[in-house]
Design an enzyme around this catalytic site. Structure first.
Site, PDB file in Angstrom:
ATOM      1  N   SER A   1       0.807  -1.215   0.000  1.00 36.10           N
ATOM      2  CA  SER A   1       0.000   0.000   0.000  1.00 36.10           C
ATOM      3  C   SER A   1       0.846   1.273   0.000  1.00 36.10           C
ATOM      4  CB  SER A   1      -0.967  -0.036   1.185  1.00 36.10           C
ATOM      5  OG  SER A   1      -1.876   1.027   1.087  1.00 36.10           O
ATOM      6  N   HIS A   2       0.728   2.055   1.058  1.00 35.53           N
ATOM      7  CA  HIS A   2       1.384   3.355   1.129  1.00 35.53           C
ATOM      8  C   HIS A   2       2.763   3.278   1.771  1.00 35.53           C
ATOM      9  CE1 HIS A   2      -1.045   2.226   4.494  1.00 35.53           C
ATOM     10  NE2 HIS A   2      -0.213   2.894   5.256  1.00 35.53           N
TER      11      HIS A   2
ATOM     12  N   SER B   1      -9.037   7.249   7.073  1.00 33.46           N
ATOM     13  CA  SER B   1      -7.656   7.125   6.628  1.00 33.46           C
ATOM     14  C   SER B   1      -7.545   7.266   5.112  1.00 33.46           C
ATOM     15  CB  SER B   1      -7.111   5.780   7.082  1.00 33.46           C
ATOM     16  OG  SER B   1      -7.983   4.740   6.658  1.00 33.46           O
TER      17      SER B   1
ATOM     18  N   LYS C   1     -11.256  -0.125  -1.452  1.00 33.59           N
ATOM     19  CA  LYS C   1     -11.414   1.315  -1.570  1.00 33.59           C
ATOM     20  C   LYS C   1     -10.746   1.741  -2.879  1.00 33.59           C
ATOM     21  CE  LYS C   1      -7.640   1.862   1.720  1.00 33.59           C
ATOM     22  NZ  LYS C   1      -7.623   1.067   2.933  1.00 33.59           N
TER      23      LYS C   1
ATOM     24  N   ASP D   1      -5.470   2.794  -3.832  1.00 33.00           N
ATOM     25  CA  ASP D   1      -6.789   2.684  -3.200  1.00 33.00           C
ATOM     26  C   ASP D   1      -7.126   3.870  -2.295  1.00 33.00           C
ATOM     27  OD1 ASP D   1      -4.991   1.943  -1.262  1.00 33.00           O
ATOM     28  OD2 ASP D   1      -5.962   0.038  -0.755  1.00 33.00           O
ATOM     29  N   ARG D   2      -6.121   4.666  -1.917  1.00 29.00           N
ATOM     30  CA  ARG D   2      -6.412   5.831  -1.057  1.00 29.00           C
ATOM     31  C   ARG D   2      -6.556   7.097  -1.889  1.00 29.00           C
ATOM     32  NH1 ARG D   2      -2.995   5.480   4.553  1.00 29.00           N
ATOM     33  NH2 ARG D   2      -3.759   3.428   5.151  1.00 29.00           N
TER      34      ARG D   2
ATOM     35  N   ASP E   1      -2.306   6.705  -3.354  1.00 25.45           N
ATOM     36  CA  ASP E   1      -1.163   6.075  -2.694  1.00 25.45           C
ATOM     37  C   ASP E   1      -0.484   5.015  -3.558  1.00 25.45           C
ATOM     38  OD1 ASP E   1      -3.168   4.152  -2.542  1.00 25.45           O
ATOM     39  OD2 ASP E   1      -2.375   3.316  -0.680  1.00 25.45           O
TER      40      ASP E   1
ATOM     41  N   ASP F   1      -0.661   1.816  -4.060  1.00 24.25           N
ATOM     42  CA  ASP F   1      -1.422   0.836  -4.835  1.00 24.25           C
ATOM     43  C   ASP F   1      -2.763   1.392  -5.331  1.00 24.25           C
ATOM     44  OD1 ASP F   1      -2.420   0.937  -2.248  1.00 24.25           O
ATOM     45  OD2 ASP F   1      -3.183  -1.105  -2.334  1.00 24.25           O
TER      46      ASP F   1
HETATM   47  C1  G1P Z   1      -4.617   1.821   8.313  1.00 22.60           C
HETATM   48  C2  G1P Z   1      -5.860   2.672   8.368  1.00 22.60           C
HETATM   49  C3  G1P Z   1      -7.075   1.820   8.085  1.00 22.60           C
HETATM   50  C4  G1P Z   1      -6.900   1.125   6.736  1.00 22.60           C
HETATM   51  C5  G1P Z   1      -5.592   0.370   6.712  1.00 22.60           C
HETATM   52  C6  G1P Z   1      -5.306  -0.213   5.339  1.00 22.60           C
HETATM   53  O1  G1P Z   1      -4.688   0.808   9.273  1.00 22.60           O
HETATM   54  O2  G1P Z   1      -5.989   3.316   9.613  1.00 22.60           O
HETATM   55  O3  G1P Z   1      -8.218   2.632   8.091  1.00 22.60           O
HETATM   56  O4  G1P Z   1      -7.948   0.243   6.511  1.00 22.60           O
HETATM   57  O5  G1P Z   1      -4.516   1.232   7.042  1.00 22.60           O
HETATM   58  O6  G1P Z   1      -5.177   0.784   4.371  1.00 22.60           O
HETATM   59  P1  G1P Z   1      -4.015   0.912  10.713  1.00 22.60           P
HETATM   60  O7  G1P Z   1      -2.554   1.220  10.492  1.00 22.60           O
HETATM   61  O8  G1P Z   1      -4.689   2.050  11.414  1.00 22.60           O
HETATM   62  O9  G1P Z   1      -4.276  -0.417  11.348  1.00 22.60           O
HETATM   63 ZN    ZN Z   2      -3.248   1.454  -0.416  1.00 20.25          ZN
END
Ligand code: G1P
Ligand code: ZN
Length: 547
Positions: free
Chosen positions: A117-118, A369, A380, A285-286, A281, A283
């Protein structure tokens, strides 16, 4: 085709988090690490008969470092495990929402998505893998638990001896009895977006001089944004910045927030700022949405999309309901109430929305988030949110800030902020949680200045569809006036522990609604500090990231 059965030691590791398995690249490269996880997935899906003979698997990633090598390994393992066909995005790339769309469109039994992801990429960065099921969404806990259990008892994995597949050319390739189809990573997704939003209206908006900037952060959305925003919607070349995906994301941290998307923030808060700015981000999705010198809080964004959903053709018939994660503000609840549709409060993590969407109970989902999406896929979707905003702007023809202010005036404002304390020693973070929870018996009724505690609990959720129960999802402290403080430990970090403190207050007065969030929340911030002995326990004077 020769198949090798390679002896391996059981996979001794922690349970994968809510978003699959995420580790440093070096861990994934270590002997049999990736292979063990992948074999455990194949064993699990064959045991559960999720993959009948002739099944298609989707396999792709966000293009980060080690993506290509991992794809070649997984293809050889898929061939050795009897998978009939694998769909791979050209270059080994599919954004996470695009992968979800492809799984659904081609009725695949599931997919393996390679992404962290990010999280930063590159040789020193992170890598990740997760399994999505045939609905296009992250596998539910009972499946991830089975995969985990299987990975701890494996004694061998199967891999074919075959040459690398040419990932950069679209077409069909044979690997033993398996077909690998390298597909256009953008086309199916772009077509889906075109079916949901009024592209003609957005084209007209942009043609009329509306200016926008999209920051792909050198991550996966570059090719998607260029195709959709610049080619199909006619935005000038250069609208997409940092549009070339790089294995290390250009050394950046591909997380679209006010801290890490600093280049976009500088543009949107600078002189001659465009009308609209957005980022996505690693991948895809954000999303982060900005107006000219204006930040749209993701919780507000969900509420606003819900309130204006009928302006988009794909949602013109109305929405079935909304779901938001518990720490997300209740702004969406107010819209749901007005629309007369249900609003569900789920634990953090997109996977909790899957059952509700599959059952047709909700159309829109969101997390604070920077995650927003709908039942068009089961992830997402960053660009989807951007297009939804453009669709709204094309119809309403008002500045972003004005649209948000009018929304607050109509529904009231859920003033909101999240404070993150990153990379804390795990015992320190756990100590903060114990400290807060330890006071729960005495808290109800207690006064802190103007605030009086109404309730406190450790959030737990019973899935209304399958009855599964998830406990320990965050410490909530609610006050009489509807304000709220939530303490939660992150489940996605790879370094120490991250403590998140979510602060929310309600403001109905249109003048006071315009006060800066940190200022409006200062009373709650002080209570959070007092309750948790935060400064004292962490030695930190301020959060690492404030949103
Ligand atoms: C974080 C975000 C959460 C999201 C997840 C995956 O998780 O807060 O909303 O679903 O990344 O993108 P966290 O690090 O808080 O467990
Ligand atoms: Zn992501």
């Amino acid at each position: 085709m020769n198949i090798r059965v390679v002896a391996t030691t059981p996979f001794q590791d922690q349970k994968p988090g809510t978003s699959g398995l995420r580790k440093k690249v070096a861990v994934f490269k270590s002997t049999n690490y990736l292979e063990n996880f992948v074999q455990a997935v194949f064993d699990t899906i064959f045991d559960n008969a999720a993959a009948p003979p002739g099944s298609t698997l989707v396999l792709s990633g966000d293009g980060r470092y080690y993506n290509r090598e991992a794809i070649q390994i997984i293809l050889r393992m898929a061939a050795a495990n009897g998978i009939a066909k694998v769909l791979v995005g050209q270059g080994g790339i599919l954004s996470t929402p695009a992968a979800s769309a492809v799984i659904r469109k081609y009725r695949s039994f599931g997919g393996l998505i390679l992404s962290a992801s990010h999280n930063p990429g590159g040789p020193e960065g992170d890598f990740g893998i997760k399994y999505n099921t045939g609905n296009g969404g992250p596998a539910p806990e009972k499946i991830t638990d089975t995969i985990f259990a299987r990975s701890r008892e494996l004694s061998s994995y199967r891999i074919a001896e075959a040459p690398d597949v040419a990932l950069d050319r679209q077409g069909s390739y044979a690997m033993g009895g398996m077909t690998v189809e390298v597909i256009d990573p953008v086309a199916d997704y772009a077509e889906l977006m075109e079916s949901l939003f009024d592209f003609a209206a957005i084209r007209e908006l942009i043609g009329g001089g509306f200016r926008l900037c999209f920051d792909a952060m050198h991550a996966v959305t570059g090719p998607y944004a260029r195709e959709i925003l610049e080619r199909r919607l006619g935005a000038p070349t250069g609208t997409v910045i940092n549009g070339v995906p790089l294995p290390d994301f250009g050394g950046g941290h591909p997380d679209p927030n006010l801290t890490y998307a600093d280049q976009l923030v500088a543009i949107m808060y600078g002189e001659d700022a465009p009308d609209f700015g957005a980022a996505s981000d690693g991948d895809g999705d954000r999303n982060m949405i900005l107006g000219r010198r204006f930040f749209v809080n993701p919780s507000d964004s969900l509420a606003l999309i819900a309130a204006n959903a009928a302006l988009a053709p794909g949602y013109a018939a109305g929405i079935a309901g909304i779901a938001r994660s518990m720490p997300t503000s209740a702004a969406a609840d107010r819209v749901a109430e007005k629309l007369g549709v249900p609003c569900y409060e789920t634990p953090t993590g997109w996977k909790f929305f899957g059952n509700l969407m599959d059952a047709g109970k909700v159309t829109l989902c969101g997390e604070e988030s920077f995650g927003t999406g709908s039942s068009h896929v089961r992830e997402k979707d960053g660009l989807w949110a951007v297009l939804f905003w453009l669709n709204i702007l094309a119809k309403r023809r008002l500045p972003v800030e004005e649209i948000v202010h009018r929304h607050w005036a109509e529904f009231g404002r859920n003033v909101y902020s999240r404070h993150d304390y990153e990379a804390l020693p795990s015992n320190v973070a756990a100590g903060v949680m114990t400290q807060v929870k330890g006071q729960f018996a005495q808290l109800p009724g207690r006064r802190f200045g103007d605030y009086r505690v109404k309730f406190c609990d450790d959030f737990s959720y019973t899935d209304p569809i399958d009855g599964s129960v998830s406990t320990g999802q965050g410490l909530r402290i609610g006050f009489d006036d509807g304000s709220r403080i939530v303490f939660r430990l992150s489940g996605t970090g790879t370094e120490g522990a991250t403590l998140r403190i979510y602060l929310e207050a309600f403001e109905s007065d249109p003048v006071r609604q315009k006060v800066d969030a940190q200022q409006a929340l200062s009373g709650l911030i002080a209570i959070a500090d007092e309750l948790s002995q935060l400064k004292q326990r962490t030695g930190r004077e301020r959060p690492t990231v404030i949103t």
